[in-house]
Design an enzyme around this catalytic site. Structure first.
Site, PDB file in Angstrom:
ATOM      1  CG  HIS A   1      -4.230  16.019  19.448  1.00 37.95           C
ATOM      2  ND1 HIS A   1      -3.393  16.365  20.483  1.00 37.95           N
ATOM      3  CD2 HIS A   1      -4.532  14.709  19.624  1.00 37.95           C
ATOM      4  CE1 HIS A   1      -3.211  15.308  21.260  1.00 37.95           C
ATOM      5  NE2 HIS A   1      -3.877  14.293  20.759  1.00 37.95           N
ATOM      6  N   GLY A   2      -4.293  18.769  15.602  1.00 37.07           N
ATOM      7  CA  GLY A   2      -4.972  19.189  14.388  1.00 37.07           C
ATOM      8  C   GLY A   2      -4.844  20.677  14.130  1.00 37.07           C
TER       9      GLY A   2
END
Length: 469
Positions: free
Chosen positions: A323-324
């Site tokens: 996700h990041g």
């Protein structure tokens, strides 16, 4: 960037593509020419926002298509595994370089006190999604679960298909392979897809955007109150659900318009009665991807307890990191990994005995706390927000600003909460058999489109959260 919820896309790009698509002939019933139309449209769509990285994507597609040919050619031999490994190295290597290089450089600098310059590369839009799609093709091909695609244009169409290119759902090649060769186009399917698209648009514009604005206001507020903190996280919880599920609705709807069947990506996750159930209902295509291509190959739950614990934590570490490139995302992933283990070993029996409302409250509290870690850029800021929520860092229970916004957004809160449940769908199903619905439904859909358009013309807050992943 060309987004679905924009006037340019709604009234220029999509209508032109639809017209060009359906006037493209299908000789002998084959959609090959229409695939090329979709491919060209997808190139324009991606190039509109990322012209610099368009060549990168095209190069990656053709490299992995070529490796796929070799995986199939040398099936059962060492060279087949070698080309699979090369596919993984290329796909994950490009993703890792653009998405995580600065994260690693920053942390090396921080812990070694040296000063390696950061690359500061812009993240190619949708790279996390299309990388997983290409890798699923290579792995399924190696496992013998799908047939090789010998036509590079059809393979490129699969990867670049603009309805799901930017933010999913993650479409596996095996699920659309047959549709690339033959698919049915009917007025009923096009109409159904259009309705799904417009409902998704309304969810995005009329609920997600407004909830996102409120979350931003309360997050940036100088008022330190419990009510303000709770309004922020409840608004963000509704914002991220309606934002991402709306994109999936629009992608599925457009896919249907063009003859494809994309799998559902959400199944009312906020009605879950356990965290395990929540992750069976939220971002289904991502959860199933990690399950099938990481968790099960590692041994899944058919192994020792210690290895099972490792498998869960490793998969959720990867889920968070996907996700990041930030410690908050890693923490968020491990947070869920630990909770799933706690449910498995300690809470499962208690949850089975608890009332459905108690289970629901438990899940929503866990999920909202998780969204605090997900949304805040660092763990210290997350800790401060959580402290306010539970009364340890707040100066007051409620202030004038939070009360004002509560009154202003109360009706929208109620609509959004009800809309995140199957209740509206059940009500609609009861009226489907009424003859009047033949007239009422088109009017309702037209009204949603008109109101959404009015909001888009007037508004400015219109980002898609998952574009940054």
């Amino acid at each position: 960037m060309l987004v679905f919820s924009s006037i340019t896309f709604l009234y220029y790009f999509l209508p032109i593509v639809v017209v060009l698509y359906f006037i493209t002939p299908m000789p002998n019933g084959s959609p090959k020419l229409r695939n090329i139309t979709l491919l060209v449209a997808s190139i324009v769509f991606y190039g509109w926002g990322e012209p610099i990285y368009l060549l990168l994507m095209v190069a990656e597609i053709f490299i992995l298509w070529f490796f796929g040919l070799k995986i199939d050619k040398y099936r059962g031999k060492f060279k087949s595994k070698l080309f699979l490994i090369l596919s993984l190295v290329v796909g994950l290597g490009i993703l890792g370089f653009f998405k995580y290089a600065d994260f690693f450089l920053y942390n090396v600098n921080r812990f070694t006190h040296i000063n390696i310059p950061l690359l500061r590369l812009a993240l190619p839009i949708g790279i996390s999604f299309y990388t997983f799609q290409t890798l699923s093709y290579s792995i399924d091909l190696y496992w013998g679960k799908t047939k090789v695609q010998k036509n590079p244009l059809d393979f490129a169409t699969y990867v670049m298909l603009f309805p799901q290119l930017i933010a999913g759902p993650i479409v596996r090649y095996v699920d659309v392979a047959a549709k690339l060769k033959t698919r049915e186009h009917t007025l009923e399917r096009f109409s159904s897809g259009s309705r799904r698209f417009i409902v998704g648009l309304a969810k995005k514009v009329l609920i997600s955007n407004l909830m996102g604005e409120l979350a931003q206001i309360m997050y940036q507020s100088q008022e330190s109150s419990m009510l303000g903190a709770w309004m922020y996280i409840i608004a963000y919880t509704l914002h991220i659900y309606f934002d991402f599920s709306a994109y999936s609705d629009m992608a599925i709807g457009m896919g249907r318009m063009f003859g494809f069947n994309f799998l559902e990506n959400f199944n009312y996750p906020y009605t879950a009665k356990s965290i395990t159930e929540f992750w069976r209902k939220w971002h289904i295509s991502l959860s199933s991807w990690f399950r099938d291509y990481v968790y099960i190959p590692l041994g899944g739950n058919r192994t020792s307890r210690s290895r099972f614990i490792f498998n869960i934590l490793f998969v959720w570490f990867l889920t968070g990191f996907w996700h990041g490139a930030g410690w908050n995302f890693i923490f968020w992933g491990l947070y869920y990994g630990m909770l799933l283990l706690i449910e498995k070993f300690f809470l499962e029996k208690l949850l089975n005995k608890a009332s459905k409302w108690l289970k629901h409250i438990y899940v929503m509290l866990i999920v909202m706390v998780g969204w605090v870690f997900f949304d805040t850029p660092n763990l210290l800021m997350a800790k401060n927000t959580l402290a306010k929520m539970f009364g340890f860092g707040a100066d007051m229970i409620a202030g004038e600003e939070s009360l004002y916004y509560l009154r202003s957004y109360l009706v929208l809160f109620i609509i959004a909460i009800i809309g995140s449940t199957p209740f509206p769908k059940r009500i609609a199903a009861k009226f489907e058999s009424m003859k009047a619905m033949v007239i009422i439904e088109p009017l309702y859909i037209a009204a949603l489109l008109i109101i959404s358009t009015a909001f888009l013309v007037d508004g400015s807050f219109n980002p898609f959260i998952y574009f940054r992943f």
